[in-house]
Design a protein around this motif. Sequence first.
Motif, PDB file in Angstrom:
ATOM      1  N   LEU A  24       0.829  -1.206   0.000  1.00 57.77           N
ATOM      2  CA  LEU A  24       0.000   0.000   0.000  1.00 57.77           C
ATOM      3  C   LEU A  24       0.864   1.257   0.000  1.00 57.77           C
ATOM      4  CD1 LEU A  24      -2.820  -1.027   2.509  1.00 57.77           C
ATOM      5  CD2 LEU A  24      -3.069  -0.656   0.048  1.00 57.77           C
ATOM      6  N   LEU A  25       2.005   1.175   0.659  1.00 58.81           N
ATOM      7  CA  LEU A  25       2.908   2.324   0.728  1.00 58.81           C
ATOM      8  C   LEU A  25       3.326   2.774  -0.669  1.00 58.81           C
ATOM      9  CD1 LEU A  25       4.354   3.998   2.987  1.00 58.81           C
ATOM     10  CD2 LEU A  25       6.332   2.530   2.615  1.00 58.81           C
ATOM     11  N   ASN A  26       3.447   1.838  -1.564  1.00 55.05           N
ATOM     12  CA  ASN A  26       3.872   2.165  -2.924  1.00 55.05           C
ATOM     13  C   ASN A  26       2.850   3.000  -3.680  1.00 55.05           C
ATOM     14  OD1 ASN A  26       6.244   0.676  -2.581  1.00 55.05           O
ATOM     15  ND2 ASN A  26       5.298  -1.228  -3.273  1.00 55.05           N
ATOM     16  N   TYR A  27       1.601   2.964  -3.241  1.00 58.29           N
ATOM     17  CA  TYR A  27       0.561   3.735  -3.920  1.00 58.29           C
ATOM     18  C   TYR A  27       0.610   5.232  -3.586  1.00 58.29           C
ATOM     19  CZ  TYR A  27      -1.928  -0.621  -5.096  1.00 58.29           C
ATOM     20  OH  TYR A  27      -2.278  -1.834  -5.595  1.00 58.29           O
ATOM     21  N   LEU A  28       1.188   5.587  -2.432  1.00 59.14           N
ATOM     22  CA  LEU A  28       1.014   6.932  -1.887  1.00 59.14           C
ATOM     23  C   LEU A  28       1.457   8.040  -2.834  1.00 59.14           C
ATOM     24  CD1 LEU A  28       1.988   6.445   1.871  1.00 59.14           C
ATOM     25  CD2 LEU A  28      -0.284   6.617   0.846  1.00 59.14           C
ATOM     26  N   SER A  29       2.611   7.871  -3.465  1.00 58.45           N
ATOM     27  CA  SER A  29       3.120   8.935  -4.337  1.00 58.45           C
ATOM     28  C   SER A  29       2.399   8.978  -5.678  1.00 58.45           C
ATOM     29  CB  SER A  29       4.627   8.756  -4.559  1.00 58.45           C
ATOM     30  OG  SER A  29       4.895   7.487  -5.126  1.00 58.45           O
ATOM     31  N   ALA A  30       1.649   7.909  -6.006  1.00 54.05           N
ATOM     32  CA  ALA A  30       0.946   7.855  -7.294  1.00 54.05           C
ATOM     33  C   ALA A  30      -0.494   8.352  -7.202  1.00 54.05           C
ATOM     34  CB  ALA A  30       0.963   6.423  -7.827  1.00 54.05           C
ATOM     35  N   LEU A  31      -0.951   8.654  -5.991  1.00 52.48           N
ATOM     36  CA  LEU A  31      -2.331   9.108  -5.831  1.00 52.48           C
ATOM     37  C   LEU A  31      -2.513  10.520  -6.378  1.00 52.48           C
ATOM     38  CD1 LEU A  31      -3.004   7.847  -2.187  1.00 52.48           C
ATOM     39  CD2 LEU A  31      -3.879   6.847  -4.316  1.00 52.48           C
ATOM     40  N   ASN A  32      -3.663  10.777  -6.975  1.00 50.25           N
ATOM     41  CA  ASN A  32      -4.033  12.120  -7.418  1.00 50.25           C
ATOM     42  C   ASN A  32      -4.786  12.827  -6.288  1.00 50.25           C
ATOM     43  OD1 ASN A  32      -3.043  11.877 -10.152  1.00 50.25           O
ATOM     44  ND2 ASN A  32      -4.747  10.468 -10.515  1.00 50.25           N
ATOM     45  N   PRO A  33      -4.923  14.164  -6.362  1.00 51.69           N
ATOM     46  CA  PRO A  33      -5.684  14.871  -5.331  1.00 51.69           C
ATOM     47  C   PRO A  33      -7.081  14.273  -5.151  1.00 51.69           C
ATOM     48  CG  PRO A  33      -4.529  16.445  -6.712  1.00 51.69           C
ATOM     49  CD  PRO A  33      -4.329  15.094  -7.352  1.00 51.69           C
ATOM     50  N   GLY A  34      -7.441  14.042  -3.903  1.00 47.51           N
ATOM     51  CA  GLY A  34      -8.751  13.474  -3.602  1.00 47.51           C
ATOM     52  C   GLY A  34      -8.768  11.968  -3.525  1.00 47.51           C
ATOM     53  N   GLU A  35      -7.678  11.319  -3.950  1.00 49.91           N
ATOM     54  CA  GLU A  35      -7.588   9.864  -3.874  1.00 49.91           C
ATOM     55  C   GLU A  35      -6.851   9.481  -2.595  1.00 49.91           C
ATOM     56  OE1 GLU A  35      -7.328   9.309  -8.752  1.00 49.91           O
ATOM     57  OE2 GLU A  35      -5.634   8.719  -7.464  1.00 49.91           O
ATOM     58  N   ALA A  36      -7.322   8.396  -1.939  1.00 51.29           N
ATOM     59  CA  ALA A  36      -6.772   8.083  -0.623  1.00 51.29           C
ATOM     60  C   ALA A  36      -6.778   6.591  -0.361  1.00 51.29           C
ATOM     61  CB  ALA A  36      -7.579   8.806   0.453  1.00 51.29           C
ATOM     62  N   ILE A  37      -5.912   6.212   0.566  1.00 41.87           N
ATOM     63  CA  ILE A  37      -5.931   4.866   1.140  1.00 41.87           C
ATOM     64  C   ILE A  37      -6.662   4.954   2.470  1.00 41.87           C
ATOM     65  CG2 ILE A  37      -4.542   2.983   2.064  1.00 41.87           C
ATOM     66  CD1 ILE A  37      -2.310   3.845   0.162  1.00 41.87           C
ATOM     67  N   LEU A  38      -7.657   4.097   2.677  1.00 44.36           N
ATOM     68  CA  LEU A  38      -8.395   4.041   3.929  1.00 44.36           C
ATOM     69  C   LEU A  38      -8.004   2.773   4.675  1.00 44.36           C
ATOM     70  CD1 LEU A  38      -9.963   6.280   2.491  1.00 44.36           C
ATOM     71  CD2 LEU A  38     -12.087   5.263   3.332  1.00 44.36           C
ATOM     72  N   LEU A  39      -7.598   2.948   5.932  1.00 42.15           N
ATOM     73  CA  LEU A  39      -7.167   1.827   6.765  1.00 42.15           C
ATOM     74  C   LEU A  39      -7.845   1.901   8.123  1.00 42.15           C
ATOM     75  CD1 LEU A  39      -3.319   2.305   6.257  1.00 42.15           C
ATOM     76  CD2 LEU A  39      -4.680   0.598   5.081  1.00 42.15           C
ATOM     77  N   GLY A  40      -8.050   0.749   8.737  1.00 41.13           N
ATOM     78  CA  GLY A  40      -8.544   0.738  10.103  1.00 41.13           C
ATOM     79  C   GLY A  40      -9.917   0.114  10.236  1.00 41.13           C
ATOM     80  N   PRO A  41     -10.412   0.033  11.455  1.00 38.33           N
ATOM     81  CA  PRO A  41     -11.700  -0.632  11.705  1.00 38.33           C
ATOM     82  C   PRO A  41     -12.909   0.112  11.154  1.00 38.33           C
ATOM     83  CG  PRO A  41     -10.810   0.310  13.732  1.00 38.33           C
ATOM     84  CD  PRO A  41      -9.734   0.404  12.709  1.00 38.33           C
ATOM     85  N   PHE A  42     -12.741   1.361  10.669  1.00 38.14           N
ATOM     86  CA  PHE A  42     -13.910   2.039  10.095  1.00 38.14           C
ATOM     87  C   PHE A  42     -14.186   1.589   8.662  1.00 38.14           C
ATOM     88  CE2 PHE A  42     -12.187   6.136   7.913  1.00 38.14           C
ATOM     89  CZ  PHE A  42     -11.044   5.488   7.494  1.00 38.14           C
ATOM     90  N   VAL A  43     -13.323   0.726   8.101  1.00 38.64           N
ATOM     91  CA  VAL A  43     -13.589   0.041   6.834  1.00 38.64           C
ATOM     92  C   VAL A  43     -13.273  -1.440   7.043  1.00 38.64           C
ATOM     93  CG1 VAL A  43     -13.225   1.989   5.278  1.00 38.64           C
ATOM     94  CG2 VAL A  43     -11.252   0.649   6.038  1.00 38.64           C
ATOM     95  N   LYS A  44     -13.908  -2.300   6.230  1.00 41.23           N
ATOM     96  CA  LYS A  44     -13.707  -3.740   6.416  1.00 41.23           C
ATOM     97  C   LYS A  44     -12.296  -4.170   6.073  1.00 41.23           C
ATOM     98  CE  LYS A  44     -18.483  -5.257   5.764  1.00 41.23           C
ATOM     99  NZ  LYS A  44     -19.393  -6.118   4.976  1.00 41.23           N
ATOM    100  N   ILE A  45     -11.761  -3.594   4.994  1.00 40.52           N
ATOM    101  CA  ILE A  45     -10.422  -3.931   4.544  1.00 40.52           C
ATOM    102  C   ILE A  45      -9.768  -2.653   4.026  1.00 40.52           C
ATOM    103  CG2 ILE A  45     -10.992  -6.308   3.920  1.00 40.52           C
ATOM    104  CD1 ILE A  45     -11.220  -5.368   1.021  1.00 40.52           C
ATOM    105  N   PRO A  46      -8.454  -2.595   3.897  1.00 39.49           N
ATOM    106  CA  PRO A  46      -7.811  -1.417   3.303  1.00 39.49           C
ATOM    107  C   PRO A  46      -8.363  -1.140   1.911  1.00 39.49           C
ATOM    108  CG  PRO A  46      -6.179  -2.826   4.350  1.00 39.49           C
ATOM    109  CD  PRO A  46      -7.462  -3.588   4.371  1.00 39.49           C
ATOM    110  N   LEU A  47      -8.682   0.117   1.652  1.00 42.19           N
ATOM    111  CA  LEU A  47      -9.322   0.481   0.391  1.00 42.19           C
ATOM    112  C   LEU A  47      -8.622   1.653  -0.274  1.00 42.19           C
ATOM    113  CD1 LEU A  47     -13.116   0.446   1.407  1.00 42.19           C
ATOM    114  CD2 LEU A  47     -11.877  -1.306   0.130  1.00 42.19           C
ATOM    115  N   LEU A  48      -8.677   1.660  -1.616  1.00 43.68           N
ATOM    116  CA  LEU A  48      -8.285   2.828  -2.404  1.00 43.68           C
ATOM    117  C   LEU A  48      -9.571   3.534  -2.809  1.00 43.68           C
ATOM    118  CD1 LEU A  48      -5.490   1.277  -4.632  1.00 43.68           C
ATOM    119  CD2 LEU A  48      -5.182   2.974  -2.832  1.00 43.68           C
ATOM    120  N   VAL A  49      -9.696   4.794  -2.422  1.00 45.82           N
ATOM    121  CA  VAL A  49     -10.970   5.505  -2.556  1.00 45.82           C
ATOM    122  C   VAL A  49     -10.767   6.858  -3.217  1.00 45.82           C
ATOM    123  CG1 VAL A  49     -12.852   6.583  -1.236  1.00 45.82           C
ATOM    124  CG2 VAL A  49     -11.961   4.362  -0.548  1.00 45.82           C
TER     125      VAL A  49
END
Length: 555
Positions: free
Chosen positions: A500-525
Amino acid sequence: MNREHLGYCIGVLKPDEVIFTSVEPPSLGEFVVVESNEGDKTVRILGIVKGVERFDRFIGNDSYSPEVVESIINVHKSHGIFRSYVSILGMIDGNDLKNLRHPPKPASPVYRADKELLESIFSKGGSSHIPVGTLLTSGDVKVYVDLDQIASRHLAVLAITGGGKSNAVSVILEEIAKKRGTVIVVDVHGEYENAEYLDERGENVVHPIDVKINLSELSADEIATLCGIDFDRSGRQYFVLQKLVECVRRMREAKKIINIRNDVAKNGYVGGFDENNEDKSDNLPPFIDDLIKTLEVLIEYRSNKGKSEEEEYDLEGELGEIYEIIKLCSFVNYLKKDELIGVHIRLNNLRTKLRNRIDDNYQPLIEQIKHGYINVLRMKDLDYDAMDVILSHLLYQLLNERKKAIHGFESKIKVPVIVVIEEAHIFAPWDSTTRTKEALSKVAREARKFGLGIILVSQRPKGLDSNILSQMNNWIILRIVEPEDQRHIQRASETLSGDLLNYLSALNPGEAILLGPFVKIPLLVKFRKSQAKKSGSDISATEEWSKWKMNYYLK
């Protein structure tokens, strides 16, 4: 059911990772389904593409010369094959995912995950779930997050400047407003001044609060922070201020008693009234003025030490109240004049710096919080020392009031509350101690069972204290380019994998990685655009210049 077949699993398969080949290219972050026949039933496994390679077995030899490659191309006209690496998320069981205990079978077919499946997993939830955007690789599939998990387990929103963190926070606030939840936003730069968060009926539920400081309610330690007096570096001045505050408070209490006696003697009851019919029973000068005036008396007293008894007697007669002040502030006999003068300078600077922000009649901030509103604390013209004192003071009060509410006692904060802290790296820096940092550490540890949630927002993750950051169980990570920022986040988060770390620099504004118990699994949103009217976007210099030029030539 129409399913798009991609390819087949190859090589060594693992419970957490498989590889498949395909002719059509899958996208990074795309969801796929692996179907594995296990005995008399078919097991469906959900995975996410974490890496894609393209190769051609006829030109796979990297020692081929350009001429050899060209001759092969002329004979073998191939577009190559895609090799994709997939992280296994779990076995699909209705609308849930279960851990996979063993790898799927070799040559298991791989399909693109269809919209219906993704919606059943990510777009369903109870009354505590709120929509924030769509899956990055499936723009028609909405993503919901669990608001209860944010309120109990906290949230960190991290991104570079312009990465979309303010919009992400605003989207969450919009949904909280619809539920008439209670939020406190620490507005450092005035970004929320024009915000309009509407409830389900279309009513604006923003409650702006112009933050002021009632020095008479603060501890001597908090006043010392406002003055820039640090115990470790300015121990003597710290001592002076501690004793001075104690002395002035005793004098003011005595004056209140005298005023009450005078009121009773004059009016027959407590509390005189001025021409505006306002109660003036206290009739005391501002607390800051009392501190400075008392200190001036003490400085003059120290200046006259060593004079003859006759001169000292005259001095007491001129000042009138000096005898009583010296009795109450006897600590002055153990101090040097320069130590008193140093504190006097700092108090004067404080009065000048805060100007109209000091108000002894200011209603306590905790009592101004409105339930069911987005309470915006306007702090933009305060310095960080003042903000630090105000915010730490409020956090401790919020925690105490929520404890009272949970234990059945009368409380000023009767419902759960979420506190949004912009510029979190300033209030909780990794390399220094602040009052808010200590308060946050306590709140982050204890508040989950009392309904006090924290949302930390920062564009400098590596500047945030790692211990506090690690206590944020939920994460919204938008575009992060700086490697040290990425490593700092990964050290603090147990769920941010290297993939997931590899995605961070490739994200465009408004795109995010969501992690934690507030989502079922890590998501690209992809976060939706907030509809709230809010300032804080970048200023267009060329537009401002054009407006100025037009006005200039019209004159």
